[in-house]
Design a protein around this motif. Structure first.
Motif, PDB file in Angstrom:
ATOM      1  N   ALA A  35       5.260  10.886 -19.261  1.00 29.53           N
ATOM      2  CA  ALA A  35       5.649   9.953 -20.327  1.00 29.53           C
ATOM      3  C   ALA A  35       6.517   8.814 -19.796  1.00 29.53           C
ATOM      4  O   ALA A  35       6.297   7.645 -20.144  1.00 29.53           O
ATOM      5  N   THR A  36       7.506   9.138 -18.962  1.00 30.58           N
ATOM      6  CA  THR A  36       8.377   8.077 -18.450  1.00 30.58           C
ATOM      7  C   THR A  36       7.639   7.190 -17.445  1.00 30.58           C
ATOM      8  O   THR A  36       7.908   5.991 -17.375  1.00 30.58           O
ATOM      9  N   ALA A  37       6.699   7.763 -16.695  1.00 34.09           N
ATOM     10  CA  ALA A  37       5.912   6.945 -15.768  1.00 34.09           C
ATOM     11  C   ALA A  37       4.985   6.006 -16.536  1.00 34.09           C
ATOM     12  O   ALA A  37       4.819   4.839 -16.153  1.00 34.09           O
ATOM     13  N   LYS A  38       4.393   6.484 -17.617  1.00 37.72           N
ATOM     14  CA  LYS A  38       3.549   5.607 -18.446  1.00 37.72           C
ATOM     15  C   LYS A  38       4.391   4.489 -19.054  1.00 37.72           C
ATOM     16  O   LYS A  38       3.935   3.353 -19.187  1.00 37.72           O
ATOM     17  N   SER A  58       8.937  -4.539 -11.989  1.00 37.07           N
ATOM     18  CA  SER A  58       8.749  -4.398 -10.553  1.00 37.07           C
ATOM     19  C   SER A  58       7.357  -3.841 -10.229  1.00 37.07           C
ATOM     20  O   SER A  58       6.966  -2.795 -10.732  1.00 37.07           O
ATOM     21  N   THR A  59       6.646  -4.530  -9.358  1.00 37.80           N
ATOM     22  CA  THR A  59       5.346  -4.047  -8.898  1.00 37.80           C
ATOM     23  C   THR A  59       5.505  -2.700  -8.196  1.00 37.80           C
ATOM     24  O   THR A  59       4.696  -1.794  -8.381  1.00 37.80           O
ATOM     25  N   CYS A  60       6.551  -2.562  -7.408  1.00 42.80           N
ATOM     26  CA  CYS A  60       6.791  -1.316  -6.684  1.00 42.80           C
ATOM     27  C   CYS A  60       7.000  -0.154  -7.657  1.00 42.80           C
ATOM     28  O   CYS A  60       6.407   0.914  -7.490  1.00 42.80           O
ATOM     29  N   VAL A  61       7.829  -0.341  -8.663  1.00 45.63           N
ATOM     30  CA  VAL A  61       8.075   0.715  -9.657  1.00 45.63           C
ATOM     31  C   VAL A  61       6.771   1.063 -10.371  1.00 45.63           C
ATOM     32  O   VAL A  61       6.472   2.238 -10.591  1.00 45.63           O
ATOM     33  N   LYS A  62       5.983   0.051 -10.702  1.00 44.73           N
ATOM     34  CA  LYS A  62       4.700   0.317 -11.366  1.00 44.73           C
ATOM     35  C   LYS A  62       3.766   1.130 -10.468  1.00 44.73           C
ATOM     36  O   LYS A  62       3.058   2.018 -10.945  1.00 44.73           O
ATOM     37  N   GLN A  63       3.771   0.855  -9.170  1.00 44.70           N
ATOM     38  CA  GLN A  63       2.924   1.613  -8.249  1.00 44.70           C
ATOM     39  C   GLN A  63       3.408   3.060  -8.125  1.00 44.70           C
ATOM     40  O   GLN A  63       2.603   3.988  -8.085  1.00 44.70           O
ATOM     41  N   VAL A  64       4.716   3.247  -8.067  1.00 42.65           N
ATOM     42  CA  VAL A  64       5.274   4.604  -8.023  1.00 42.65           C
ATOM     43  C   VAL A  64       4.935   5.321  -9.328  1.00 42.65           C
ATOM     44  O   VAL A  64       4.549   6.494  -9.322  1.00 42.65           O
ATOM     45  N   ARG A  87       0.851  -1.183   0.000  1.00 47.60           N
ATOM     46  CA  ARG A  87       0.000   0.000   0.000  1.00 47.60           C
ATOM     47  C   ARG A  87       0.885   1.231   0.000  1.00 47.60           C
ATOM     48  O   ARG A  87       1.752   1.379   0.843  1.00 47.60           O
ATOM     49  N   MET A  88       0.661   2.111  -0.959  1.00 45.04           N
ATOM     50  CA  MET A  88       1.442   3.347  -1.063  1.00 45.04           C
ATOM     51  C   MET A  88       0.837   4.390  -0.131  1.00 45.04           C
ATOM     52  O   MET A  88      -0.371   4.543  -0.087  1.00 45.04           O
ATOM     53  N   ASN A  89       1.693   5.095   0.583  1.00 44.52           N
ATOM     54  CA  ASN A  89       1.207   6.252   1.318  1.00 44.52           C
ATOM     55  C   ASN A  89       1.047   7.365   0.315  1.00 44.52           C
ATOM     56  O   ASN A  89       1.949   7.660  -0.451  1.00 44.52           O
ATOM     57  N   ASP A 111       2.354   4.833 -11.211  1.00 41.34           N
ATOM     58  CA  ASP A 111       0.930   5.205 -11.135  1.00 41.34           C
ATOM     59  C   ASP A 111       0.764   6.520 -10.374  1.00 41.34           C
ATOM     60  O   ASP A 111       0.014   7.408 -10.798  1.00 41.34           O
ATOM     61  N   MET A 112       1.459   6.651  -9.250  1.00 38.31           N
ATOM     62  CA  MET A 112       1.390   7.865  -8.451  1.00 38.31           C
ATOM     63  C   MET A 112       1.913   9.063  -9.255  1.00 38.31           C
ATOM     64  O   MET A 112       1.324  10.140  -9.230  1.00 38.31           O
ATOM     65  N   PHE A 113       2.999   8.869  -9.995  1.00 33.38           N
ATOM     66  CA  PHE A 113       3.583   9.960 -10.783  1.00 33.38           C
ATOM     67  C   PHE A 113       2.629  10.422 -11.876  1.00 33.38           C
ATOM     68  O   PHE A 113       2.472  11.619 -12.090  1.00 33.38           O
ATOM     69  N   VAL A 114       2.010   9.476 -12.578  1.00 36.58           N
ATOM     70  CA  VAL A 114       1.073   9.857 -13.640  1.00 36.58           C
ATOM     71  C   VAL A 114      -0.058  10.684 -13.027  1.00 36.58           C
ATOM     72  O   VAL A 114      -0.394  11.762 -13.526  1.00 36.58           O
ATOM     73  N   ARG A 115      -0.627  10.190 -11.957  1.00 34.57           N
ATOM     74  CA  ARG A 115      -1.737  10.896 -11.300  1.00 34.57           C
ATOM     75  C   ARG A 115      -1.314  12.291 -10.831  1.00 34.57           C
ATOM     76  O   ARG A 115      -1.958  13.289 -11.157  1.00 34.57           O
ATOM     77  N   ASP A 116      -0.237  12.379 -10.093  1.00 30.55           N
ATOM     78  CA  ASP A 116       0.156  13.648  -9.484  1.00 30.55           C
ATOM     79  C   ASP A 116       0.672  14.665 -10.494  1.00 30.55           C
ATOM     80  O   ASP A 116       0.329  15.845 -10.423  1.00 30.55           O
ATOM     81  N   HIS A 117       1.504  14.220 -11.438  1.00 29.50           N
ATOM     82  CA  HIS A 117       2.038  15.171 -12.433  1.00 29.50           C
ATOM     83  C   HIS A 117       0.958  15.609 -13.417  1.00 29.50           C
ATOM     84  O   HIS A 117       0.996  16.731 -13.913  1.00 29.50           O
ATOM     85  N   THR A 118      -0.005  14.754 -13.675  1.00 27.70           N
ATOM     86  CA  THR A 118      -1.124  15.148 -14.524  1.00 27.70           C
ATOM     87  C   THR A 118      -1.926  16.254 -13.843  1.00 27.70           C
ATOM     88  O   THR A 118      -2.246  17.277 -14.452  1.00 27.70           O
ATOM     89  N   LYS A 119      -2.222  16.054 -12.569  1.00 29.03           N
ATOM     90  CA  LYS A 119      -2.972  17.071 -11.824  1.00 29.03           C
ATOM     91  C   LYS A 119      -2.183  18.377 -11.712  1.00 29.03           C
ATOM     92  O   LYS A 119      -2.742  19.460 -11.897  1.00 29.03           O
TER      93      LYS A 119
END
Length: 183
Positions: free
Chosen positions: A51-54, A62-68, A2-4, A70-78
């Motif tokens: 782009a690099t997060a996608k 890595s599941t961890c890298v994929k979760q990070v 679970r990501m904080n 996901d967070m980057f796409v969401r946050d940088h998009t916003k």
């Protein structure tokens, strides 16, 4: 795992709608100088992070890298949504095209798709780019002329710092070439 997630205004401050963002000038005299430079530079940085997060979402092992990612796409998009809106209100034209840094990062990652080294190289690239973004944000906060641009930078800082922590050992770490999750 679970990501904080960053909470409160830090999450609300991170933003962007990425598709086709050439922002037309709407003011009679476009703003120039350090504030305009900040908005243009941070916009290109957001486009690169997205782009690099996608790319990591598709090609990391890595599941961890994929979760990070996901967070980057969401946050940088916003965050970029806010950057684009502020630039538009100031008559600043932003490019929707990939910058040199974005092209270079993606070119570096492409031959590593699906390979173990991909994770390490992606994390290192994200570490460097988030350190650069924090330096840019700190400069804007301390010396920007526009109160709105300084506020945007100040609001983005906690989330960008969280991203840096995630890639520099706070969430994912590399042990003997393997990327895993910190317990």
């Amino acid at each position: 795992m679970r990501m904080n997630r960053p909470c409160g205004t830090a999450v609300a401050t991170m933003a962007l709608a990425m598709a086709g963002l050439t922002v037309p000038a709407t003011a009679a005299a476009p703003v120039t100088g350090p504030d305009a430079t900040f908005l243009k530079t941070i916009h290109q940085g957001n486009l690169t992070e997205i782009a690099t997060a996608k790319d990591a979402q598709k090609h990391s092992t890595s599941t961890c890298v994929k979760q990070v990612a996901d967070m980057f796409v969401r946050d940088h998009t916003k965050f970029d949504t806010q950057v684009v809106a502020l630039a538009r209100s100031k008559g600043i034209t932003l490019s929707s095209k990939a910058g040199t840094a974005q092209q270079k990062q993606l070119a570096t990652l492409k031959p590593l798709h699906g390979k173990r080294d991909y994770n390490r190289v992606w994390l290192q690239g994200q570490d460097m780019s988030h350190r650069q973004a924090l330096a840019l944000i700190d400069k804007e906060v301390s010396s920007g002329k526009s109160a709105k641009t300084r506020a945007l930078a100040r609001g983005a800082r906690p989330t960008v710092a969280l991203h840096l922590q995630a890639v520099s050992g706070g969430v994912c770490h590399t042990v003997k070439g393997r990327t895993g999750t910190r317990s």
